[in-house]
Write an enzyme that holds these catalytic residues in place. Structure first.
Site, PDB file in Angstrom:
ATOM      1  CG  ASN A 155      -1.925   1.134   1.188  1.00  0.00           C
ATOM      2  OD1 ASN A 155      -2.844   1.070   0.376  1.00  0.00           O
ATOM      3  ND2 ASN A 155      -1.763   2.154   2.010  1.00  0.00           N
ATOM      4  CD  GLU A 156      -1.124   5.940  -0.105  1.00  0.00           C
ATOM      5  OE1 GLU A 156      -0.692   6.238   1.022  1.00  0.00           O
ATOM      6  OE2 GLU A 156      -2.040   6.563  -0.663  1.00  0.00           O
ATOM      7  CD  GLU A 313      -5.986   4.531  -0.426  1.00  0.00           C
ATOM      8  OE1 GLU A 313      -5.831   5.619   0.169  1.00  0.00           O
ATOM      9  OE2 GLU A 313      -5.320   3.527  -0.161  1.00  0.00           O
ATOM     10  CD1 TRP A 321      -4.926  11.599   6.021  1.00  0.00           C
ATOM     11  CD2 TRP A 321      -3.712  13.248   5.136  1.00  0.00           C
ATOM     12  NE1 TRP A 321      -5.191  11.623   4.667  1.00  0.00           N
ATOM     13  CE2 TRP A 321      -4.449  12.624   4.098  1.00  0.00           C
ATOM     14  CE3 TRP A 321      -2.874  14.312   4.805  1.00  0.00           C
ATOM     15  CZ2 TRP A 321      -4.381  13.038   2.769  1.00  0.00           C
ATOM     16  CZ3 TRP A 321      -2.807  14.727   3.483  1.00  0.00           C
ATOM     17  CH2 TRP A 321      -3.558  14.080   2.485  1.00  0.00           C
ATOM     18  CD  GLU A 361      -6.004   5.909   8.039  1.00  0.00           C
ATOM     19  OE1 GLU A 361      -5.203   6.640   7.425  1.00  0.00           O
ATOM     20  OE2 GLU A 361      -6.438   4.842   7.582  1.00  0.00           O
ATOM     21  CE  LYS A 362     -11.099   7.454  17.658  1.00  0.00           C
ATOM     22  NZ  LYS A 362      -9.655   7.174  17.595  1.00  0.00           N
TER      23      LYS A 362
HETATM   24  C1  GAL Z   1      -3.769   6.699   2.160  1.00  0.00           C
HETATM   25  C2  GAL Z   1      -3.613   5.271   2.617  1.00  0.00           C
HETATM   26  C3  GAL Z   1      -4.870   4.739   3.258  1.00  0.00           C
HETATM   27  C4  GAL Z   1      -5.407   5.737   4.243  1.00  0.00           C
HETATM   28  C5  GAL Z   1      -5.641   7.037   3.522  1.00  0.00           C
HETATM   29  C6  GAL Z   1      -6.225   8.109   4.388  1.00  0.00           C
HETATM   30  O1  GAL Z   1      -2.541   7.335   2.034  1.00  0.00           O
HETATM   31  O2  GAL Z   1      -3.276   4.441   1.535  1.00  0.00           O
HETATM   32  O3  GAL Z   1      -4.583   3.523   3.901  1.00  0.00           O
HETATM   33  O4  GAL Z   1      -4.496   5.909   5.270  1.00  0.00           O
HETATM   34  O5  GAL Z   1      -4.422   7.514   3.041  1.00  0.00           O
HETATM   35  O6  GAL Z   1      -6.344   9.317   3.679  1.00  0.00           O
END
Ligand code: GAL
Length: 677
Positions: A155-156, A313, A321, A361-362
């Site tokens: 993932n990323e 995504e 974040w 991440e809730k």
């Molecule tokens: C991405 C990541 C996800 C999630 C998302 C939140 O960078 O692949 O798992 O964390 O950000 O914005």
């Protein structure tokens, strides 16, 4: 051969729609509700297993497939396909306990602790062994599962751990350097180690560019960036090879991050995927976030070589974040999604399906929010699913761009190393300003690497090539010689691929095609302005340009108002071969860039998708099945786009006077006659 994404679309019966699905966060009963609601929302593809490692391999010698077995069967039973992820982005606690030295180390020498994700050193053999083992087990178990339509590697890559400075990385860095430079003499010369007595007499003396007393060696830093990206690419290739061997016939992808990720070279990763997928998140504080979105979509398409790509995504509303996580306004998620689609995405996916109740991440939005189905987000998510289902015929069509915008990770790395003429030269700012000019003129561009095949483009723009390799410079020179039209931003051609200044100074190998040399870089003080004779004012940067055949199109104003380069060329043009090459010796205002791009487009015969209507973005996808015009209105007011004929989709009204694009809305028209066959 059918492109793997097109084949996936055929299997799904249309545009891919869905998101990351993390059933491990929820009890079984909820899974039943999940699949029911997925159907309701039109979801046809979900990414499963991204962060499941500690569930599927709870102990070093134990696998537990119960959850995945059940979830994959359940999804399949409900007609939802699975993008099955290798879980290697989050090693479980037992791994760290067994291999504490596999945790990544910062440039200051701090070993990071377990407790988040990607807490591993990309070069550590214990990580490679554990990752290969779990990927092998996963692929072995599910290669034949009918739900699995796509593999999602990791993932990323490198989002949190790309730059590791531990001793294991140091050793791997040395091997990488031997392969790149062969001899120590070559390395010493490439890095200019005679400066400050850094000459190496033994490979073992070389370390990663850890924190030190003063400026680090730029050659060492740049090579460390390349090495670090390559180390992750090596892991990507290793996992991909396992999946291809153990589960042939299922395409493999990984979610790249476009301009969101400086540390991994997307142009290197993209060809190592069967289909390109990317993530994109808006910056809430950026009022022009939608332009950045378009830029990233065009970069995704550039990385995909013009073929369709997958938006893996994005967010339905706020992220969690940024300093302040602003919720999307009603209709914004739809505009975002349809813009990605317009720019070539054949799948629209989100992080994540169901908003988490616990964990880091809730407070990040999801398709199914905490509030449940009686919520704005859910209503918009299901409405979008229904709309996408009506646009199936768009899949497989292509966005045709006459312009290429060059984007280069090594140039980005090099420009922003320490001890440059001005720390205010930020790569993304430059790229964004040039892109914005194209965007506002409705000129579609592919965002590609400087070494890309440029023959199909009428015009090429390079907002910044501070670093340019000899081959890439020759590629650009040839392009113009054969009739291409090029425009290059300031502080380009300054160094070679090792951050070494070439004899004769700037713009190095671009001097011939641009018809000029740069006598001196003249950064402006913070707050200082210089006027140009086109009436605009510029900040931060100026150059004293000596024409060597080029003409000055715009000049710095004469006298004090013109700043340190007063009276000198600010925008130039050089007729070269059968084409032309322009240079911009400052960070131009939007107006100067607009004029430059307009003139360039005129010379090159580049036409806008439709004549610009303020605040309305226009993109066209074409294919054997027809021509589809997308109009995205970023203003709150209705707009009319004249001169369009065809059938309105998504409820679009087309009349003799044009297409109506509601304020904040999107119009899609299946055009009567394809604009370009
Ligand atoms: C991405 C990541 C996800 C999630 C998302 C939140 O960078 O692949 O798992 O964390 O950000 O914005």
């Amino acid at each position: 051969m059918t492109h793997p994404l097109t084949a996936l679309n055929q299997r799904l019966g249309g545009i891919a729609y869905g998101g990351d699905y993390n059933p491990e966060q929820w009890p079984r009963e909820v899974w039943q509700e999940d699949v029911r609601l997925m159907r309701e929302a039109g979801v046809n593809l979900v990414t499963v297993g991204v962060f499941s490692w500690s569930r599927i391999q709870p102990r070093p010698d134990t696998y537990d497939w119960d959850m995945l077995d059940e979830v994959l069967d359940l999804l399949h039973g409900h007609g939802i396909a699975v993008d099955l992820s290798t879980p290697t982005a989050a090693p479980p606690p037992w791994f760290t306990r067994l291999h504490p030295d596999a945790l990544p180390v910062t440039s200051a020498g701090t070993r990071l602790a377990h407790g988040s994700r990607q807490a591993f050193c990309p070069s550590h053999p214990a990580y490679a062994e554990a990752a290969d083992a779990v990927v092998t087990a996963l692929a072995g178990r599910y290669a034949e599962h009918p739900a699995v339509a796509l593999w999602h590697v990791h993932n990323e890559w490198g989002n949190h751990n790309a730059l590791c400075y531990c001793d294991t990385s140091a050793e791997a860095f040395r091997s990488w350097l031997r392969a790149r430079h062969t001899t120590l003499d070559a390395l010493n010369s490439a890095w200019g180690t005679d400066f400050w007595s850094q000459r190496y007499g033994d490979w073992d003396e070389i370390d990663p560019p850890r924190d030190t007393t003063a400026f680090r060696n730029p050659g060492q830093e740049l090579d460390f960036r390349r090495f670090s990206s390559d180390a992750l690419l090596g892991r990507h290739r290793a996992e991909t090879a396992l999946l291809r061997r153990l589960a042939p016939g299922i395409p493999v992808t990984t979610n790249l991050m476009g301009t969101l990720e400086k540390k991994t070279d997307g142009h290197a990763f993209a060809p190592a995927c069967d289909l390109v997928s990317v993530d994109h998140y808006l910056t809430a504080a950026d009022p022009d976030g939608h332009v950045d979105l378009a830029l990233n979509a065009d970069l995704a398409r550039g990385m995909a070589g013009g073929r369709p790509w997958l938006l893996m995504e994005h967010s339905t509303s706020a992220v969690n974040w940024q300093p302040v996580n602003v919720a999307k306004t009603p209709g914004e998620m739809r505009r975002n999604s349809l813009t990605h689609l317009a720019r070539g995405a054949d799948g629209i996916m989100f992080f994540q399906w169901r908003q988490s109740a616990a964990g880091a991440e809730k407070w990040h939005s999801a398709m199914l929010p905490h509030a449940g189905t009686d919520s704005r987000v859910w209503r918009e998510v299901s409405a979008l699913g229904a709309e996408l289902a009506t646009l199936t015929e768009v899949t497989g069509t292509r966005v045709r761009a006459d312009v290429a915008l060059l984007f280069d990770w090594p140039a980005w790395w090099a420009l922003e190393l320490q001890a440059r003429p001005s720390s205010r030269m930020r790569y993304l700012d430059m790229v964004r300003s040039w892109y914005a000019a194209l965007w506002s003129l409705n000129i579609t561009c592919d965002v590609v690497a400087p070494g890309a095949d440029l023959t199909s483009y009428r015009a090429v723009v390079a907002p910044n090539l501070y670093l340019v390799g000899d081959k890439d410079a020759a590629n650009l020179t040839d392009y113009v010689r054969r009739g291409g039209h090029l425009a290059v931003g300031c502080f380009s051609g300054a160094v070679d691929s090792q951050d070494r200044v070439r004899p004769g100074g700037s713009p190095g190998p671009l001097g011939e095609v641009l018809g000029l040399s740069v006598d001196e870089y003249l950064p402006l003080r913070p707050g200082e302005r210089a006027r140009l004779d086109d009436g605009s004012a510029v900040a931060d940067w100026a150059e004293r340009v000596e024409p060597r055949g080029c003409a000055a199109v715009v000049r710095f104003a004469k006298g004090a108002a013109g700043g340190p380069a007063s009276g000198g060329p600010a925008v130039t043009r050089n007729d070269f071969g059968r084409g032309s090459a322009s240079y911009v010796a400052t960070l131009p205002s939007p107006q100067t860039l607009h004029d430059l791009i307009e003139a360039l487009a005129h010379r090159a015969g580049v036409r806008p998708v439709v004549p610009p209507v303020r605040g309305v973005e226009a993109v066209r996808r074409t294919g054997p099945q027809g021509s589809f015009l997308f109009l995205v209105n970023h203003t709150p007011h209705h707009a009319k786009v004249p001169g369009v004929r065809g059938t309105g989709l998504l409820g679009t009204e087309v009349s003799d006077s044009g297409v109506l694009v509601p304020g904040g809305g999107v119009a899609v028209v299946r055009e009567q006659a394809p604009a370009r066959p």
